[in-house]
Each structure stands twice: as structure tokens, then as C-alpha cells.
Scaffold this motif. Structure first.
Motif, short mmCIF file in Angstrom:
data_model
loop_
_atom_site.label_atom_id
_atom_site.label_comp_id
_atom_site.label_asym_id
_atom_site.label_seq_id
_atom_site.Cartn_x
_atom_site.Cartn_y
_atom_site.Cartn_z
N UNK A 32 0.82 -1.21 0.00
CA UNK A 32 0.00 0.00 0.00
C UNK A 32 0.85 1.26 0.00
N UNK A 33 2.02 1.23 0.63
CA UNK A 33 2.93 2.38 0.58
C UNK A 33 3.38 2.66 -0.84
N UNK A 34 3.76 1.61 -1.57
CA UNK A 34 4.21 1.81 -2.94
C UNK A 34 3.10 2.36 -3.83
N UNK A 35 1.84 2.05 -3.48
CA UNK A 35 0.71 2.53 -4.27
C UNK A 35 0.32 3.96 -3.91
N UNK A 36 0.93 4.54 -2.88
CA UNK A 36 0.69 5.94 -2.54
C UNK A 36 -0.15 6.20 -1.31
N UNK A 37 -0.53 5.16 -0.58
CA UNK A 37 -1.31 5.37 0.65
C UNK A 37 -0.38 5.66 1.83
N UNK A 91 -6.53 -4.05 -7.12
CA UNK A 91 -6.02 -3.71 -8.45
C UNK A 91 -5.14 -2.46 -8.40
N UNK A 92 -5.46 -1.52 -7.50
CA UNK A 92 -4.68 -0.29 -7.39
C UNK A 92 -3.28 -0.54 -6.85
N UNK A 93 -3.08 -1.62 -6.13
CA UNK A 93 -1.72 -1.94 -5.65
C UNK A 93 -1.02 -2.91 -6.60
N UNK A 94 -1.60 -3.09 -7.79
CA UNK A 94 -0.93 -3.84 -8.84
C UNK A 94 -1.09 -5.34 -8.76
N UNK A 95 -2.15 -5.81 -8.08
CA UNK A 95 -2.35 -7.25 -7.96
C UNK A 95 -3.71 -7.63 -8.54
N UNK A 96 -3.85 -8.89 -8.86
CA UNK A 96 -5.12 -9.40 -9.38
C UNK A 96 -5.96 -9.91 -8.21
N UNK A 97 -7.27 -9.73 -8.33
CA UNK A 97 -8.19 -10.17 -7.29
C UNK A 97 -9.04 -11.33 -7.80
#
Length: 286
Positions: free
Chosen positions: A30-35, A175-181
Motif C-alpha cells: 500500500x505504501x508503494x501505491x501511494x497510501x 487492483x490499485x496496488x498492482x495485484x489481481x483479485x
């Protein structure tokens, strides 16, 4: 009060209760995604260890070309009140039903009514965990995989009470953290653990019976079935103790077909838990 986020964006702040290997990996994602991320641990030494894990992971990501989050994006401490403003809080304490029930009840006691609460459980029933909550409709499972930075998948597990809006938000956040759900309904072992443990236990039985070596069993699955990692090496990476706990949970639900092999019990009793202890079905070194 912080907005819990919309299906198109991450929550501004994410809370993680538990900063071990999995909790640190979730925080890192989540840090890498900007949170902004608040991690809460049980005591000061555990909090210091969690901070070191996360900062080391961020350094490795920066070396691979990822932007380094702002210095104030991460806080690690022992005060549960730090989770109060989070739009999403993920419980990542050890895979023990009583610990998770207590953790989730404590989370619900501090978060805003709009926050989504999730468990990173890999096998415990979401409906059983929801029994400790006053608002089970905003609760679901977010099953991340170890190691979190390298894994492309998050399993979203819906409970009986989980509302569709929460599932939509969770899917978008994954999806926002670059993973598939993948979305599955609550069932023992969900989808991934149930299938993965079934394969892993059979591989352990084969090793126990002398059918083949650990390396040859794994190579058969890697080359014959195109698995990126064989079931015994995967068990070492996940942790033999974690796999044993899941197997015991599944045995209670499904009976003897998930009974843990004696070899697995013996290795765990001897402290050989896989990569994290340096030995499991393989010898590991730093």
C-alpha cells in the motif's frame, strides 16, 4: 473522519494490525501505491522489528526503480488509536482463531463506521471471525500471499453479511496496488489454501514414503505442470507451521483427507519451519 475511499481510488490511510512478514508485506504494497500506512504492533520491540522489515523492503523496491514513499507515509507503533482514521484496516496477526477474534474486536472499537475491516486469514472462516463484530457487513477476507511483494494475487473472501459495495471497493484497491483479485465465498480453506494445501500434503506424504526426493517431486510439478515453484519449496516459503495450522483447520472441516502427515508435524515440532528458520524440506541460507 477520513473518507473510506471509493471504488476508483485507494483509501488515503490504510491500517495494518500486525507487522510480521505478512503485515509488513501488506504495508509495503500500500505504501508503494501511494497510501499512508499505520502499522500497530503488540510492543515496542515488535514495532521496531516491523519498521525494519518495511524499510528494508522499501529500499529493495527503490533499487528496482520504484519511487520511495515520503518519510512521513509510514508510522509504526503500539497505539491501536493510530488506526482510527484509516479507511481500510487489515488484521495480520498470527493464524490463530482466538487471536484474530480479539484483534478484530479491538479494531472495530477504534475505527470509523465507514471503514472497511479485513482479515488476512488464509483458512479461518470469515463468518466465524465476523461473529466478533458489530458491523459484519463491512468485513471480508483479504488473503495476501507470501511473499507479498512478489505475489500477483489477493484472494477476496466474502462472508454471508459482506455487502457488494465493500467487495467492489476491495477489488478496486487490490487492483490499485498492482495485484489481481479473485473473489470467493467463505468456505474452509477458501479456494487457494484448500487446493494448495491438498497438493502440498500429498507431496509431503510422497516424500515420507520415499517415492522421490523433495527436489524431484518439485521438479515434476515445475516442469511437468508448469508450476513456478514446486509444492515442497512452496511450503518452505509459506512456513511449515503455517501449512500445519491450515491443514489442521481443513481436517476439522473435511476429515482425514487433510490430516497432516507425521513428517510435517515432526519438522514443526523440531523448529524446522522452512526458509524463515533456515531449514524445512530444503536447506536455506541468507
Amino acid at each position: 473522519m477520513e473518507d473510506a475511499g471509493s471504488p476508483a481510488s485507494l483509501p488515503a490511510t490504510v491500517g495494518v494490525l500486525g507487522g510480521g512478514r505478512m503485515g509488513a508485506g501488506i504495508a509495503h504494497a500500500f505504501l508503494l501505491a501511494g497510501a499512508r500506512v499505520h502499522v500497530v504492533e503488540r510492543d515496542a520491540p515488535a514495532a521496531d522489528a516491523a519498521r525494519t522489515r518495511i524499510e528494508t523492503a522499501l529500499e529493495r523496491s527503490a533499487a528496482r526503480g520504484h519511487d520511495r514513499p515520503d518519510a512521513d507515509a509510514l508510522t509504526v507503533g503500539v497505539d491501536l488509536g493510530d488506526l482510527a482514521g484509516a479507511g481500510l484496516v487489515v488484521e495480520a496477526v498470527p493464524e490463530d482463531r482466538a487471536l484474530k477474534l480479539d484483534a478484530l474486536a479491538r479494531i472495530e472499537g477504534v475505527v470509523d463506521a465507514a471503514a472497511v475491516v479485513a482479515s488476512n486469514t488464509s483458512s479461518i472462516s470469515i463468518d466465524a471471525l465476523a461473529g466478533s463484530l458489530e458491523r459484519p457487513e463491512r468485513f471480508l477476507g483479504l488473503h495476501f500471499f507470501n511473499p507479498v511483494p512478489a505475489s500477483a494475487l489477493v484472494e477476496i473472501v466474502t462472508g454471508t453479511a459482506t455487502v457488494p459495495e465493500v467487495v467492489s471497493r476491495a477489488t478496486a484497491w487490490v487492483e490499485a496496488i498492482g495485484k489481481a483479485a479473485v473473489v470467493v465465498r467463505d468456505a474452509p480453506g477458501f479456494a487457494s489454501s484448500r487446493l494448495g494445501v491438498a497438493l502440498g500434503l500429498e507431496a509431503i506424504r510422497m516424500l515420507e514414503e520415499g517415492v522421490a526426493s523433495a527436489r524431484d517431486i518439485d521438479t515434476a510439478m515445475e516442469l511437468g505442470y508448469r508450476h513456478p515453484m514446486g509444492p515442497l519449496r512452496t511450503t518452505d516459503v509459506v512456513g511449515l507451521d503455517v501449512r500445519l495450522g491450515i491443514a489442521e483447520e481443513l481436517e476439522r472441516a473435511f476429515g482425514a483427507r487433510f490430516a497432516p502427515p507425521e513428517l510435517l508435524r515432526t519438522l514443526v515440532a523440531e523448529g524446522h519451519l522452512g526458509r524463515k528458520t533456515g531449514r524445512g524440506f530444503y536447506e536455506w541460507s541468507e
